[in-house]
Motif scaffolding. Structure first.
Motif, mmCIF file in Angstrom:
data_model
loop_
_atom_site.group_PDB
_atom_site.id
_atom_site.type_symbol
_atom_site.label_atom_id
_atom_site.label_comp_id
_atom_site.label_asym_id
_atom_site.label_seq_id
_atom_site.Cartn_x
_atom_site.Cartn_y
_atom_site.Cartn_z
ATOM 1 N N LEU A 221 49.466 15.776 32.347
ATOM 2 C CA LEU A 221 49.442 14.649 31.413
ATOM 3 C C LEU A 221 50.227 14.933 30.143
ATOM 4 C CD1 LEU A 221 45.721 13.502 31.768
ATOM 5 C CD2 LEU A 221 47.758 12.478 32.796
ATOM 6 N N ASP A 222 50.281 16.194 29.742
ATOM 7 C CA ASP A 222 51.059 16.532 28.559
ATOM 8 C C ASP A 222 52.542 16.229 28.791
ATOM 9 O OD1 ASP A 222 51.250 17.756 25.858
ATOM 10 O OD2 ASP A 222 52.437 19.249 26.918
ATOM 11 N N ARG A 223 53.043 16.602 29.964
ATOM 12 C CA ARG A 223 54.450 16.308 30.256
ATOM 13 C C ARG A 223 54.693 14.801 30.329
ATOM 14 N NH1 ARG A 223 58.290 18.767 35.130
ATOM 15 N NH2 ARG A 223 60.098 17.434 34.664
ATOM 16 N N LEU A 224 53.731 14.058 30.895
ATOM 17 C CA LEU A 224 53.870 12.600 30.962
ATOM 18 C C LEU A 224 53.981 12.021 29.557
ATOM 19 C CD1 LEU A 224 53.737 10.134 32.978
ATOM 20 C CD2 LEU A 224 51.327 9.950 32.300
ATOM 21 N N VAL A 225 53.158 12.493 28.639
ATOM 22 C CA VAL A 225 53.195 11.996 27.262
ATOM 23 C C VAL A 225 54.490 12.398 26.573
ATOM 24 C CG1 VAL A 225 52.109 12.233 24.984
ATOM 25 C CG2 VAL A 225 50.681 11.873 27.018
ATOM 26 N N VAL A 226 54.891 13.641 26.727
ATOM 27 C CA VAL A 226 56.091 14.141 26.051
ATOM 28 C C VAL A 226 57.346 13.411 26.535
ATOM 29 C CG1 VAL A 226 57.604 16.162 25.842
ATOM 30 C CG2 VAL A 226 55.143 16.405 25.499
ATOM 31 N N ASP A 227 57.427 13.132 27.832
ATOM 32 C CA ASP A 227 58.643 12.534 28.395
ATOM 33 C C ASP A 227 58.677 11.013 28.270
ATOM 34 O OD1 ASP A 227 59.443 15.046 29.027
ATOM 35 O OD2 ASP A 227 59.426 14.787 31.198
ATOM 36 N N SER A 228 57.657 10.431 27.654
ATOM 37 C CA SER A 228 57.599 8.973 27.516
ATOM 38 C C SER A 228 57.522 8.599 26.040
ATOM 39 C CB SER A 228 56.379 8.413 28.252
ATOM 40 O OG SER A 228 55.171 8.846 27.639
ATOM 41 N N ASP A 229 57.576 7.318 25.800
ATOM 42 C CA ASP A 229 57.387 6.780 24.449
ATOM 43 C C ASP A 229 56.245 5.786 24.514
ATOM 44 O OD1 ASP A 229 57.707 6.204 21.794
ATOM 45 O OD2 ASP A 229 59.411 4.863 22.082
ATOM 46 N N LEU A 230 55.045 6.295 24.781
ATOM 47 C CA LEU A 230 53.884 5.448 24.980
ATOM 48 C C LEU A 230 53.613 4.570 23.763
ATOM 49 C CD1 LEU A 230 51.294 7.868 26.635
ATOM 50 C CD2 LEU A 230 52.223 5.799 27.679
ATOM 51 N N PRO A 231 53.156 3.344 24.002
ATOM 52 C CA PRO A 231 52.685 2.526 22.888
ATOM 53 C C PRO A 231 51.357 3.073 22.367
ATOM 54 C CG PRO A 231 52.149 1.466 24.961
ATOM 55 C CD PRO A 231 52.974 2.684 25.307
ATOM 56 N N PRO A 232 50.836 2.537 21.282
ATOM 57 C CA PRO A 232 49.500 2.955 20.825
ATOM 58 C C PRO A 232 48.468 2.815 21.947
ATOM 59 C CG PRO A 232 50.572 1.603 19.168
ATOM 60 C CD PRO A 232 51.448 1.555 20.376
ATOM 61 N N VAL A 233 47.575 3.795 22.045
ATOM 62 C CA VAL A 233 46.610 3.866 23.145
ATOM 63 C C VAL A 233 45.192 3.816 22.589
ATOM 64 C CG1 VAL A 233 45.818 5.205 25.132
ATOM 65 C CG2 VAL A 233 48.220 5.328 24.433
ATOM 66 N N TYR A 234 44.371 2.941 23.152
ATOM 67 C CA TYR A 234 42.955 2.866 22.801
ATOM 68 C C TYR A 234 42.153 3.229 24.037
ATOM 69 C CZ TYR A 234 38.484 0.823 21.237
ATOM 70 O OH TYR A 234 37.172 0.615 20.882
ATOM 71 N N MET A 235 41.316 4.275 23.921
ATOM 72 C CA MET A 235 40.518 4.778 25.037
ATOM 73 C C MET A 235 39.045 4.512 24.772
ATOM 74 S SD MET A 235 42.624 8.333 25.169
ATOM 75 C CE MET A 235 42.764 8.202 23.385
ATOM 76 N N ILE A 236 38.348 4.036 25.797
ATOM 77 C CA ILE A 236 36.928 3.703 25.689
ATOM 78 C C ILE A 236 36.175 4.460 26.769
ATOM 79 C CG2 ILE A 236 35.214 1.848 25.766
ATOM 80 C CD1 ILE A 236 37.758 -0.035 25.246
#
Length: 306
Positions: A221-236
Motif C-alpha cells: 500500500l505504501d508503493r500504491l500511495v507513493v506512485d499515485s496522486d490520491l485525492p483527500p481520503v476519509y476512512m471510517i
C-alpha cells in the motif's frame, strides 16, 4: 488456476453472507423522497454485473447538475450487489448528491484487474453520460465499503496517475475525483491476521501471471500511495470492526507520506454493535442513530471537496 478448495471456500462464504444479509435487507425502510433510476448499463454487453443505479433527491431547489458520489459495494470481491447498498446510498442522496451505485463482476468469474477495469468504466460512464441524468462530472467523489473500499482505493490511485493506470492495466478516465471515502476498508489483500484465508482468496484475486505482474507490486500500500496522486481520503471504522487494522495501516501510510486524510474510529455502540460496515447494514433502520450520523459525516466530507 483456481483450486477446487478455493472455489468451495468462495461458494460457502457467498451462501453464508447471503443468509446474513437477508434479514436486514428484508426489514429495511427505503426513503420515499429519493428518485431511483435502476439497472442502467454502463457497459453495453448484457451482463447484469455491468449495471448501475442513480439516486437523486426527489425535490431539488434548482435544475443545476448535482455533485456525484460513486459507490462500490463490499463482499470480499466475490459477493454482493448494488442492492446491498441501496438504502444507504439513497439516504446519502438526500444530502444533495446524485449517487451512482454500481455492480461489478465478481471473483472467481474474473480476477481483480478485471474488476478494476469495471470500476474505471463506471467513471467513464459518468464522464460520457452523467449529464443525461443530471450529474456534474466535474464534482465527483468515490466511496466503497470493505472490499469495495479496496476497489475504490485502487481506482482512485490509478485514475490519478496515467503511469500507474498503465501499470495496472487500465486507462485513467479523465474524471477529476475530488475525494475518496472508505468504510471498513479491506485494503490488505494478503498477509496479516487473515493471511490463511487470503491465501485461498488470492487464487481468485490474481488468476494469471499477467494479473500477478500488474497487481502484486501494488499490494504494498505504501508503493500504491507513493506512485499515485490520491485525492483527500476519509476512512471510517470502529473498534468492533474485525478488520479495523486495515484502516489503521492505511492511515499510518497516508500520514507518513503527508497525504491529506481523515479517520473516524467509532467506539462500542450504545444500543447495538457497531461492527463491520455498520453504516450500510443498519441504514434501513430509522432508529440506528449512529449509522445515520456516519452517513451525514460522509456527506459533509464529500461536500467539502465538491
Amino acid at each position: 488456476m483456481i483450486s477446487q478448495e478455493a472455489r468451495d471456500l468462495f461458494a460457502a462464504n457467498v451462501k453464508a453472507m447471503t443468509a446474513g444479509d437477508a434479514p436486514h435487507l428484508a426489514a429495511q425502510t427505503l426513503p420515499d423522497d429519493v428518485d431511483r433510476r435502476k439497472d442502467i448499463a454502463y457497459v453495453d454487453d448484457g451482463d447484469r454485473h455491468h449495471l448501475l443505479d442513480v439516486y437523486t433527491p426527489a425535490k431539488r431547489e434548482s435544475g443545476e447538475p448535482l455533485p456525484v458520489v460513486v459507490d462500490f459495494h463490499g463482499g470480499g470481491l466475490y459477493y454482493g450487489a448494488k442492492e446491498n447498498n441501496e438504502c444507504r446510498d439513497m439516504l446519502l442522496a438526500r444530502h444533495g448528491f446524485a449517487v451512482v451505485n454500481a455492480n461489478y463482476r465478481l471473483v472467481p468469474d474474473v480476477s481483480f484487474p478485471a474488476q478494476l477495469q469495471d470500476a474505471m468504466a463506471v467513471l467513464e460512464w459518468v464522464r460520457d453520460h452523467g449529464a443525461e441524468y443530471g450529474l456534474n462530472a466535474g464534482r465527483v467523489c468515490v466511496t466503497g465499503d470493505s472490499a469495495g473500499g479496496a476497489l475504490a482505493l485502487y481506482l482512485a490511485a490509478a485514475n490519478s496517475s496515467p503511469r500507474l493506470a498503465g501499470a495496472l492495466g487500465v486507462t485513467a478516465s479523465g474524471v477529476d475525483v475530488k475525494a475518496l471515502v472508505v468504510t471498513s476498508g479491506m485494503f490488505r489483500l494478503r498477509g496479516g491476521v487473515h493471511a490463511t484465508a487470503l491465501g485461498y482468496y488470492m487464487e481468485g484475486y490474481l488468476q494469471t501471471p499477467a494479473d500477478h505482474i500488474r497487481i502484486e507490486p501494488y499490494l504494498d500500500l505504501d508503493r500504491l500511495v507513493v506512485d499515485s496522486d490520491l485525492p483527500p481520503v476519509y476512512m471510517i471504522t470502529s473498534v468492533e470492526d474485525f478488520i479495523a487494522d486495515n484502516t489503521y495501516e492505511l492511515a499510518r501510510i497516508l500520514h507518513a507520506r503527508h497525504r491529506d486524510h481523515a479517520m473516524s474510529v467509532w467506539p462500542k455502540g450504545d444500543e447495538r454493535v457497531l461492527g463491520h460496515v455498520f453504516n450500510i447494514v443498519q441504514a434501513g433502520d430509522p432508529d440506528a442513530a449512529e449509522a445515520h450520523r456516519v452517513i451525514g459525516d460522509i456527506a459533509d466530507y464529500c461536500r467539502r471537496y465538491v
